[in-house]
Write a protein that holds these residues in place. Sequence first.
Motif, short mmCIF file in Angstrom:
data_model
loop_
_atom_site.label_atom_id
_atom_site.label_comp_id
_atom_site.label_asym_id
_atom_site.label_seq_id
_atom_site.Cartn_x
_atom_site.Cartn_y
_atom_site.Cartn_z
N ASP A 160 0.88 -1.28 -0.11
CA ASP A 160 -0.07 0.03 -0.10
C ASP A 160 0.93 1.27 -0.03
O ASP A 160 0.41 2.26 -0.55
CB ASP A 160 -1.03 0.01 1.32
N SER A 161 1.91 1.10 0.71
CA SER A 161 2.78 2.37 0.74
C SER A 161 3.47 2.64 -0.65
O SER A 161 3.56 3.70 -1.19
CB SER A 161 3.83 2.21 1.70
N ALA A 162 3.67 1.27 -1.31
CA ALA A 162 4.17 1.70 -2.50
C ALA A 162 3.39 2.08 -3.67
O ALA A 162 3.73 2.97 -4.38
CB ALA A 162 4.82 0.18 -3.12
N LYS A 163 2.11 1.69 -3.51
CA LYS A 163 1.05 2.14 -4.55
C LYS A 163 0.97 3.69 -4.29
O LYS A 163 0.41 4.39 -5.09
CB LYS A 163 -0.39 1.47 -4.15
N ALA A 164 0.87 4.21 -2.81
CA ALA A 164 0.75 5.87 -2.58
C ALA A 164 1.91 6.21 -3.15
O ALA A 164 1.49 7.51 -3.79
CB ALA A 164 0.56 5.76 -1.03
N ILE A 165 3.02 5.98 -3.07
CA ILE A 165 4.22 6.62 -3.70
C ILE A 165 4.22 6.29 -5.25
O ILE A 165 4.55 7.57 -5.73
CB ILE A 165 5.68 5.80 -3.26
N ALA A 166 3.72 5.60 -5.77
CA ALA A 166 3.65 5.44 -7.16
C ALA A 166 2.67 6.40 -7.69
O ALA A 166 2.55 6.81 -8.76
CB ALA A 166 2.99 3.99 -7.51
N MET A 167 1.33 6.73 -6.98
CA MET A 167 0.56 7.81 -7.14
C MET A 167 1.23 9.09 -7.14
O MET A 167 0.86 9.91 -8.09
CB MET A 167 -0.74 7.51 -6.41
N GLY A 168 1.94 9.29 -6.21
CA GLY A 168 2.39 10.70 -5.78
C GLY A 168 3.24 11.17 -6.56
O GLY A 168 3.73 12.52 -7.08
N GLN A 176 -3.77 10.74 -12.92
CA GLN A 176 -3.71 10.45 -14.47
C GLN A 176 -2.79 9.38 -14.90
O GLN A 176 -2.88 8.89 -15.93
CB GLN A 176 -3.52 11.88 -15.23
N GLN A 177 -1.66 9.42 -13.91
CA GLN A 177 -0.86 8.47 -14.46
C GLN A 177 0.01 8.12 -12.95
O GLN A 177 -0.22 8.73 -12.13
CB GLN A 177 0.36 8.89 -15.36
N THR A 178 0.49 6.74 -12.95
CA THR A 178 1.19 6.24 -11.90
C THR A 178 2.45 5.55 -12.14
O THR A 178 2.67 5.23 -13.23
CB THR A 178 0.43 5.59 -10.80
N LEU A 179 3.64 5.25 -11.33
CA LEU A 179 4.52 4.48 -11.66
C LEU A 179 4.12 3.01 -11.47
O LEU A 179 3.20 2.50 -11.00
CB LEU A 179 5.51 4.74 -10.47
N PRO A 180 4.55 2.11 -12.40
CA PRO A 180 4.40 0.80 -12.27
C PRO A 180 4.81 0.09 -10.92
O PRO A 180 5.93 0.42 -10.33
CB PRO A 180 5.00 -0.01 -13.21
N VAL A 181 4.17 -0.69 -10.16
CA VAL A 181 4.37 -1.28 -8.81
C VAL A 181 4.31 -2.80 -8.96
O VAL A 181 3.39 -3.48 -9.41
CB VAL A 181 3.54 -0.96 -7.64
N ASN A 210 -9.54 3.49 -3.56
CA ASN A 210 -9.91 2.32 -4.48
C ASN A 210 -9.75 2.70 -6.15
O ASN A 210 -10.79 3.21 -6.19
CB ASN A 210 -10.97 1.28 -4.20
N LEU A 211 -8.67 2.37 -6.65
CA LEU A 211 -8.59 2.98 -8.06
C LEU A 211 -7.91 1.76 -8.87
O LEU A 211 -7.27 1.02 -8.32
CB LEU A 211 -7.68 4.02 -8.08
N GLN A 212 -8.37 1.67 -10.19
CA GLN A 212 -7.87 0.55 -11.16
C GLN A 212 -6.40 0.81 -11.24
O GLN A 212 -5.67 -0.17 -11.36
CB GLN A 212 -8.68 0.74 -12.31
N SER A 213 -6.02 2.15 -11.01
CA SER A 213 -4.65 2.39 -11.08
C SER A 213 -3.67 1.74 -10.18
O SER A 213 -2.40 1.79 -10.22
CB SER A 213 -4.25 3.88 -11.42
N ASN A 214 -4.32 1.43 -9.14
CA ASN A 214 -3.63 0.76 -7.90
C ASN A 214 -3.08 -0.50 -8.18
O ASN A 214 -2.35 -1.13 -7.25
CB ASN A 214 -4.52 0.92 -6.68
N VAL A 215 -3.52 -1.40 -9.07
CA VAL A 215 -3.66 -2.77 -9.19
C VAL A 215 -2.11 -2.66 -9.45
O VAL A 215 -1.44 -2.24 -10.50
CB VAL A 215 -4.27 -3.21 -10.44
N CYS A 216 -1.50 -3.85 -8.63
CA CYS A 216 0.06 -4.10 -9.21
C CYS A 216 0.46 -4.62 -10.46
O CYS A 216 -0.71 -5.28 -11.05
CB CYS A 216 0.39 -5.24 -7.95
N THR A 217 1.37 -4.11 -11.20
CA THR A 217 1.59 -4.61 -12.48
C THR A 217 2.03 -6.09 -12.44
O THR A 217 1.70 -6.91 -13.28
CB THR A 217 2.91 -3.88 -13.00
N PHE A 218 2.79 -6.57 -11.53
CA PHE A 218 3.10 -8.02 -11.19
C PHE A 218 3.03 -8.19 -9.74
O PHE A 218 3.50 -7.44 -8.97
CB PHE A 218 4.39 -8.44 -12.05
#
Length: 395
Positions: free
Chosen positions: A103-111, A129-134, A167-175
């Motif tokens: 969850d911390s990684a997802k929040a960083i990826a959004m920010g 509008q975009q995030t880093l892959p997690v 809860n957002l689709q962009s939060n889903v882990c890449t792998f």
Amino acid sequence: MNNFNFCRPTDFYFGKGQENEVGNICKKYNAHHVLLHFGGKSALKSGLIDKVEQILIESGLECTRLGGVLPNPRADLVYEGIKLCKNKGIDLILAVGGGSVIDSAKAIAMGVPYEGDFWDFFMEGKIPQQTLPVGCILTIAAAGSEGSNSCVIEKEVNGIIKKKGCNLQSNVCTFSILNPELTQTVPPFQTACGACDIMCHVMERYFTNTKDVELTDELAEGVLRTMVKMLPRVMNNPKDYEARAAIMWASTLAHNNLLGVDREQDWASHRIEHELSALYDCAHGAGLAVVMPAWMDYVYKHDIMRFAKFANRVFGCAMDFSEPENTAKNGIKALRNLWKEAKLPLNFEELGAKKKDIPVLLNNIGDENHTEGHFVVLNKHDIEAILNIAAEYQS
């Protein structure tokens, strides 16, 4: 059955030794510089962080570490991670740990790509509008963050600890890399808390007012039956690989929303528990073990037959067709017994909470018009009654 849209594009790598492929997997997603994000001493002491870092470097990737994620992950570290990623040009975040780390990684990826405060996504409902892959290497089967669109973070706001989900689709882990062997050293209490969280993720979806959802009911009951069977096994033998494997995959299935796509869901117990873990910093699963049976005691008469079906199909309680309320009550009792055998708390005293703090919990959860849940819509009076049941229950 309700209309739904279901998309979970996570690439899962499940089984023994799968973490050894992490370098190749990161390169598959065009990573060049990876933030290796993790929790505390156990991740370092086990040697897993050193091993993963070495694999990444040998794969030709740059790697920067950021440890220190706490249970109930904090916003302060998220801000630190965002700054680090921007300064270093990091293009993929690899979480090694459980739900808090992911969850911390997802929040960083959004920010990182966002010009404003990442907390806007949690408090103002803004959508990135975009995030880093997690990606993640899962070490604790519990939160289901490895397969969900969920992210929960704590932040102190005006002297009050706010625990909020996004809860957002962009939060889903890449792998997600899932090796059950990595969970074999998880202490018994954390194992039990994780199992409780898994079961509650299913039950938040199972108890619904939506009709004609038999297929997903059956799937949910199957996951719950597996947990009822495997939790005692893994508590008796922490090295039981097959039990660990079943629980790990159940964690993913419980919270990737496959079991809730076609229905109205509840989530009152989770919302109430968030206030407990925010105030007392208790384990989320431990708080749920106290709150959810209390919620059941309060709402089961709303749909006695659904609770009776739960008791019969999940715990094998005999169906009393003349008095189905008896079956419903027996199911709640069986759930508490399962968690008691796993040495989970069942009331405030066992959790370390205090009945005198109920007004504080109620104030923190919202104003007088605030409601929670959907199976039964709970007002502040209802929530107070559930907290009193949780405080006073005698195990």
